[in-house]
Design a protein around this motif. Structure first.
Motif, PDB file in Angstrom:
ATOM      1  N   LEU A  53       0.860  -1.181   0.000  1.00 41.90           N
ATOM      2  CA  LEU A  53       0.000   0.000   0.000  1.00 41.90           C
ATOM      3  C   LEU A  53       0.895   1.229   0.000  1.00 41.90           C
ATOM      4  N   TYR A  54       0.533   2.219  -0.808  1.00 36.80           N
ATOM      5  CA  TYR A  54       1.307   3.446  -0.926  1.00 36.80           C
ATOM      6  C   TYR A  54       0.484   4.632  -0.429  1.00 36.80           C
ATOM      7  N   PHE A  55       1.143   5.559   0.262  1.00 38.05           N
ATOM      8  CA  PHE A  55       0.490   6.729   0.844  1.00 38.05           C
ATOM      9  C   PHE A  55       1.355   7.956   0.620  1.00 38.05           C
ATOM     10  N   HIS A  56       0.752   9.122   0.771  1.00 38.63           N
ATOM     11  CA  HIS A  56       1.502  10.368   0.648  1.00 38.63           C
ATOM     12  C   HIS A  56       0.939  11.405   1.606  1.00 38.63           C
ATOM     13  N   GLY A  57       1.706  12.451   1.834  1.00 38.41           N
ATOM     14  CA  GLY A  57       1.240  13.516   2.702  1.00 38.41           C
ATOM     15  C   GLY A  57       2.227  14.670   2.734  1.00 38.41           C
ATOM     16  N   ALA A  58       2.005  15.554   3.686  1.00 37.60           N
ATOM     17  CA  ALA A  58       2.857  16.730   3.858  1.00 37.60           C
ATOM     18  C   ALA A  58       4.279  16.308   4.241  1.00 37.60           C
ATOM     19  N   ALA A  59       5.133  17.277   4.363  1.00 37.95           N
ATOM     20  CA  ALA A  59       6.548  16.993   4.633  1.00 37.95           C
ATOM     21  C   ALA A  59       6.822  16.591   6.078  1.00 37.95           C
ATOM     22  N   GLU A  60       5.920  16.937   7.005  1.00 40.13           N
ATOM     23  CA  GLU A  60       6.160  16.594   8.405  1.00 40.13           C
ATOM     24  C   GLU A  60       4.838  16.421   9.127  1.00 40.13           C
ATOM     25  N   GLY A  61       4.910  15.859  10.322  1.00 41.04           N
ATOM     26  CA  GLY A  61       3.704  15.690  11.127  1.00 41.04           C
ATOM     27  C   GLY A  61       3.842  14.558  12.118  1.00 41.04           C
ATOM     28  N   ARG A  62       2.863  14.467  12.988  1.00 34.74           N
ATOM     29  CA  ARG A  62       2.860  13.478  14.062  1.00 34.74           C
ATOM     30  C   ARG A  62       2.954  12.052  13.548  1.00 34.74           C
ATOM     31  N   LYS A  63       2.193  11.743  12.490  1.00 37.35           N
ATOM     32  CA  LYS A  63       2.211  10.361  11.985  1.00 37.35           C
ATOM     33  C   LYS A  63       3.617   9.933  11.585  1.00 37.35           C
ATOM     34  N   TYR A  64       4.392  10.855  11.013  1.00 42.58           N
ATOM     35  CA  TYR A  64       5.743  10.503  10.593  1.00 42.58           C
ATOM     36  C   TYR A  64       6.658  10.262  11.791  1.00 42.58           C
ATOM     37  N   GLU A  65       6.472  11.042  12.831  1.00 44.93           N
ATOM     38  CA  GLU A  65       7.233  10.817  14.061  1.00 44.93           C
ATOM     39  C   GLU A  65       6.965   9.417  14.601  1.00 44.93           C
ATOM     40  N   LEU A  66       5.690   9.038  14.620  1.00 41.59           N
ATOM     41  CA  LEU A  66       5.315   7.711  15.134  1.00 41.59           C
ATOM     42  C   LEU A  66       5.840   6.595  14.238  1.00 41.59           C
TER      43      LEU A  66
END
Length: 156
Positions: free
Chosen positions: A52-65
Motif C-alpha cells: 500500500l502506498y500513501f503520501h502527505g505533507a513533509a512533516e507531522g505526528r504520523k511521521y514521528e510515530l
C-alpha cells in the motif's frame, strides 16, 4: 474470527475488495492508545505480496510515530449499506472489509515517483497528470502487508 461464515480467506477476493475501497485507515503505535488516521492510498500486488502506498505533507505526528515504530495496522471497507427491517425491529450493516498489518518504509527518488503514480492511478484509472513540482515537498511511504483477513456481510 468469530463469524466464519463471513470470513474471506481467498487472497484475490481480498485484493478485489481493497481495490474498490476509497480510504484506508492506518493505526500507528502511540504508546497507550493507537493513533488512527484515514488516508488515501494506492495498491500494488506482486506475487503474493500487497504493498500500500500513501503520501502527505513533509512533516507531522504520523511521521514521528512511523519513524519510532514502523509497525502498523490498517483497515478498509466498501459497499457499506444500511439494512433495516422495521417490521422485525432489526437493523444491520452490509459491508466488505479487509484488515491487516505490516511495516512502513519511507520512499525517495524513482521509487517515490512510482508510488505516487500508483496512488494516482487508484483514483484516476483513466489517467491524471498531477503537478510533479510538488514531489520534493511530498512525503511518500509504503506499508508492505505481512498479514490480512477479509470479511463480507452481505445484504439481507
Amino acid at each position: 474470527m468469530r463469524r466464519k461464515d463471513r470470513e474471506v480467506t481467498d487472497f484475490q477476493t481480498m485484493v478485489d475488495i481493497m481495490s474498490r475501497c476509497r480510504v484506508c485507515r492506518l493505526a500507528l503505535n502511540d504508546g497507550e492508545v493507537p493513533y488512527l488516521l484515514p488516508v488515501n492510498f494506492g495498491m500494488e500486488v506482486q506475487g503474493g505480496t500487497v504493498t500500500l502506498y500513501f503520501h502527505g505533507a513533509a512533516e507531522g505526528r504520523k511521521y514521528e510515530l512511523m519513524r519510532k515504530d514502523p509497525r502498523a495496522a490498517f483497515e478498509m471497507d466498501c459497499e457499506t449499506v444500511l439494512c433495516s427491517d422495521r417490521a422485525a425491529g432489526n437493523c444491520t450493516m452490509a459491508y466488505q472489509s479487509v484488515i491487516g498489518r505490516g511495516r512502513i518504509a519511507f520512499l525517495e527518488g524513482e521509487e517515490k515517483v512510482r508510488a505516487l503514480d500508483i496512488l494516482t492511478a487508484h483514483y484516476h484509472p483513466e489517467g491524471f497528470d498531477y503537478d510533479r513540482s510538488v514531489i520534493p515537498a511530498t512525503t511518500v511511504y509504503k506499508l508492505t502487508v505481512e498479514s490480512m483477513t477479509g470479511k463480507i456481510r452481505p445484504k439481507l
